[in-house]
Design a protein around this motif. Structure first.
Motif, PDB file in Angstrom:
ATOM      1  N   LYS A  39      61.428   2.722  67.136  1.00  0.00           N
ATOM      2  CA  LYS A  39      62.544   2.061  66.051  1.00  0.00           C
ATOM      3  C   LYS A  39      61.721   1.273  65.049  1.00  0.00           C
ATOM      4  N   ASP A  40      60.676   0.040  65.403  1.00  0.00           N
ATOM      5  CA  ASP A  40      60.339  -0.898  64.352  1.00  0.00           C
ATOM      6  C   ASP A  40      59.237  -0.120  63.701  1.00  0.00           C
ATOM      7  N   PHE A  41      59.250  -0.423  62.155  1.00  0.00           N
ATOM      8  CA  PHE A  41      58.284   0.329  61.543  1.00  0.00           C
ATOM      9  C   PHE A  41      56.758  -0.026  61.913  1.00  0.00           C
ATOM     10  N   LEU A  42      56.620  -1.657  62.058  1.00  0.00           N
ATOM     11  CA  LEU A  42      55.174  -2.162  62.265  1.00  0.00           C
ATOM     12  C   LEU A  42      54.760  -1.486  63.546  1.00  0.00           C
ATOM     13  N   SER A  43      55.605  -1.291  64.498  1.00  0.00           N
ATOM     14  CA  SER A  43      55.107  -0.729  66.125  1.00  0.00           C
ATOM     15  C   SER A  43      54.749   0.847  65.826  1.00  0.00           C
ATOM     16  N   PHE A  44      55.302   1.365  64.748  1.00  0.00           N
ATOM     17  CA  PHE A  44      54.916   2.587  64.402  1.00  0.00           C
ATOM     18  C   PHE A  44      53.534   2.752  63.673  1.00  0.00           C
ATOM     19  N   CYS A  45      53.316   1.785  62.948  1.00  0.00           N
ATOM     20  CA  CYS A  45      51.876   1.597  62.160  1.00  0.00           C
ATOM     21  C   CYS A  45      50.807   1.306  63.325  1.00  0.00           C
ATOM     22  N   TYR A  46      51.236   0.524  64.386  1.00  0.00           N
ATOM     23  CA  TYR A  46      50.297   0.180  65.560  1.00  0.00           C
ATOM     24  C   TYR A  46      50.249   1.066  66.641  1.00  0.00           C
ATOM     25  N   ASP A  47      50.928   2.195  66.438  1.00  0.00           N
ATOM     26  CA  ASP A  47      50.692   3.160  67.503  1.00  0.00           C
ATOM     27  C   ASP A  47      49.655   4.477  67.039  1.00  0.00           C
ATOM     28  N   ALA A  48      48.486   3.943  67.433  1.00  0.00           N
ATOM     29  CA  ALA A  48      47.351   5.031  66.780  1.00  0.00           C
ATOM     30  C   ALA A  48      47.592   6.496  66.669  1.00  0.00           C
ATOM     31  N   PRO A  49      48.029   7.160  67.925  1.00  0.00           N
ATOM     32  CA  PRO A  49      48.275   8.369  67.891  1.00  0.00           C
ATOM     33  C   PRO A  49      49.376   8.932  66.951  1.00  0.00           C
ATOM     34  N   ARG A  50      50.647   8.050  66.785  1.00  0.00           N
ATOM     35  CA  ARG A  50      51.481   8.373  65.676  1.00  0.00           C
ATOM     36  C   ARG A  50      50.948   8.190  64.424  1.00  0.00           C
ATOM     37  N   VAL A  88      65.996  -2.167  58.190  1.00  0.00           N
ATOM     38  CA  VAL A  88      66.433  -0.886  57.717  1.00  0.00           C
ATOM     39  C   VAL A  88      67.264  -1.106  56.319  1.00  0.00           C
ATOM     40  N   GLY A  89      66.700  -0.314  55.465  1.00  0.00           N
ATOM     41  CA  GLY A  89      67.740  -0.315  54.057  1.00  0.00           C
ATOM     42  C   GLY A  89      66.983  -1.774  53.271  1.00  0.00           C
ATOM     43  N   HIS A  90      66.391  -2.496  53.681  1.00  0.00           N
ATOM     44  CA  HIS A  90      66.178  -3.870  53.186  1.00  0.00           C
ATOM     45  C   HIS A  90      64.785  -3.773  52.623  1.00  0.00           C
ATOM     46  N   GLY A  91      63.853  -3.289  53.401  1.00  0.00           N
ATOM     47  CA  GLY A  91      62.345  -3.281  53.096  1.00  0.00           C
ATOM     48  C   GLY A  91      62.065  -4.407  53.836  1.00  0.00           C
ATOM     49  N   PRO A  92      60.867  -5.120  53.735  1.00  0.00           N
ATOM     50  CA  PRO A  92      59.718  -5.989  54.565  1.00  0.00           C
ATOM     51  C   PRO A  92      60.440  -7.357  54.476  1.00  0.00           C
ATOM     52  N   ARG A  93      60.322  -8.144  55.600  1.00  0.00           N
ATOM     53  CA  ARG A  93      61.003  -9.422  55.741  1.00  0.00           C
ATOM     54  C   ARG A  93      59.675 -10.325  56.401  1.00  0.00           C
ATOM     55  N   LEU A  94      59.257 -11.557  55.783  1.00  0.00           N
ATOM     56  CA  LEU A  94      58.396 -12.329  56.716  1.00  0.00           C
ATOM     57  C   LEU A  94      58.862 -13.577  56.711  1.00  0.00           C
ATOM     58  N   ASP A  95      58.412 -14.280  58.074  1.00  0.00           N
ATOM     59  CA  ASP A  95      58.835 -15.642  58.248  1.00  0.00           C
ATOM     60  C   ASP A  95      58.245 -16.677  57.353  1.00  0.00           C
ATOM     61  N   PRO A  96      59.119 -17.839  57.124  1.00  0.00           N
ATOM     62  CA  PRO A  96      58.339 -18.634  56.232  1.00  0.00           C
ATOM     63  C   PRO A  96      56.960 -19.228  56.918  1.00  0.00           C
ATOM     64  N   VAL A  97      55.865 -19.319  56.069  1.00  0.00           N
ATOM     65  CA  VAL A  97      54.766 -20.150  56.535  1.00  0.00           C
ATOM     66  C   VAL A  97      55.027 -21.525  56.463  1.00  0.00           C
ATOM     67  N   THR A  98      54.890 -22.185  57.640  1.00  0.00           N
ATOM     68  CA  THR A  98      55.059 -23.626  57.725  1.00  0.00           C
ATOM     69  C   THR A  98      53.930 -24.465  57.675  1.00  0.00           C
ATOM     70  N   ASP A  99      52.677 -23.679  58.291  1.00  0.00           N
ATOM     71  CA  ASP A  99      51.310 -24.256  58.125  1.00  0.00           C
ATOM     72  C   ASP A  99      50.178 -23.422  57.768  1.00  0.00           C
TER      73      ASP A  99
END
Ligand code: CP3
Length: 336
Positions: A39-50, A88-99
């Protein structure tokens, strides 16, 4: 030895090397099928065989000279502790950096990337090179501050202008993290690396030296000291005439030329010791037809006898028919 590495080293090559930015991805049905299993794109990136499988898919279809490890530039903010997700359909989102002081690079977080590199290198024949990559400091900072993509990145520029100390801190942290990530990719088996500064063109001219040239120079110099035999390609997209200063100061082994830069200008104005890569228009690759055939022939003529790697001026677009990629490779090889 691979034609790709030979040309980057300024040595004679048995053929014109070709690979394409974003050569793995949604335009390939086999990628869409593999991607649908996670489902999740980063999980796909961190799935070494895939990730390894996605890397190899375009080389099974096309006679390319290099694979680029399937990953994303945003794994670095993620490994720094800033939460990254893809809508999906929006691209990357990153939480704000607070510190900012709480950010610290955890290479262990990226162990699956290095495992995928090891697996791909073991699966590839020696004449195929494997490229590792990272985003460059400005482009990564731009996403980290905006929290998403942007057409103008004005929030990132506002941050640089109004909070210069934090901006400088973040730039140095990114330089160190990029260096560590590229070095680990080389240790895992990457034969060359590419730095993607996709948004360098957004950097105002007076800031270009501090935010594009010097960070690249520091990364290239330090990486070369650690891995002298590994070629480094830079892609400061949208730099325009500033590419001349960039090339002379940074002295990478290769420069990837973007779609808006005339290739004959690049060949004329960049040092002859640097290999040029590019710069077929991804929109023309998608469109195909006579226009595409003519553009490939014209690039071949312009770059004949030069240190040149065939590529696009930016990444493959998702609606691109895979047959158009095959056509480009066939035309390049004169096998039609
Ligand atoms: O084949 C390859 O080139 C390797 C894979 C690769 C990806 N991203 C996979 C990906 C590479 C080299 C990147 C680099 C990257 N990522 C860049 C620099 C290059 C460029 O295109 O300018 C940038 C800016 C990113 C950040 C990023 N990742 C964005 C903006 C997006 C969303 C864009 C979109 O088209 O949806 C991504 C997601 C992403 N990275 C996808 C792929 C195949 C699509 C997501 C999916 O398959 O579900």
């Amino acid at each position: 030895m691979s034609a790709f590495l030979s040309v980057l080293r300024g040595q004679p090559a048995p053929r014109i090397p070709v690979w394409l930015m974003r050569q793995a991805g949604r335009y390939l049905p086999e990628y869409r099928a593999l991607r649908a299993e996670t489902k999740d794109f980063l999980s796909f990136c961190y799935d070494a065989p895939r990730a390894a499988e996605a890397t190899l898919q375009p080389l099974r279809r096309f006679d390319l000279d290099a694979a680029i490890i399937f990953s994303d530039i945003l794994v670095i903010p993620d490994a720094l502790g800033q939460k990254v997700f893809f809508d999906v359909g929006h691209g990357p989102r990153l939480d704000p950096v607070t510190d900012f002081a709480a950010l610290s690079f955890r290479p262990h977080h990226l162990a699956p990337v290095y495992a995928a590199i090891k697996a791909v290198r073991a699966a590839l024949p020696p004449e195929k090179a494997l490229i590792g990559f990272a985003g460059s400091p400005f482009t990564l900072l731009a996403y980290m501050i905006e929290g998403q993509g942007s057409k103008t990145f004005d929030r990132a520029l506002h941050f640089i202008y109004t909070r210069p100390d934090e901006a400088a801190f973040l730039r140095h942290l990114l330089e160190d993290s990029i260096l560590a990530h590229l070095s680990a990719q080389i240790q895992a088996g990457a034969d060359a690396v590419q730095l993607f500064d996709s948004w360098a063109g957004m950097v105002p001219a007076p800031l270009y030296k501090d935010w594009v040239i010097l960070p690249h120079q520091r990364i290239v110099t330090a990486l070369r000291a650690r891995h002298p035999a590994v070629p480094i390609v830079c892609f400061p997209r949208g730099s325009g005439v500033k590419l001349m200063d960039f090339a002379r100061t940074v002295q990478p082994d290769g420069i990837s030329v973007d779609t808006s830069t005339p290739m004959d200008w690049a060949l004329e104005n960049l040092p002859k010791t640097i290999t040029v890569q590019g710069n077929l228009d991804p929109a023309l690759l998608c469109a195909g037809g006579r226009g595409l055939d003519d553009a490939v022939q014209s690039l071949k003529n312009t770059c004949s006898g030069r240190r040149w790697i065939m590529n696009l001026g930016h990444g493959v677009l998702p609606p691109t028919p895979p047959d158009h990629v095959k056509r480009v490779v066939d035309l390049l090889r004169d096998t039609l």
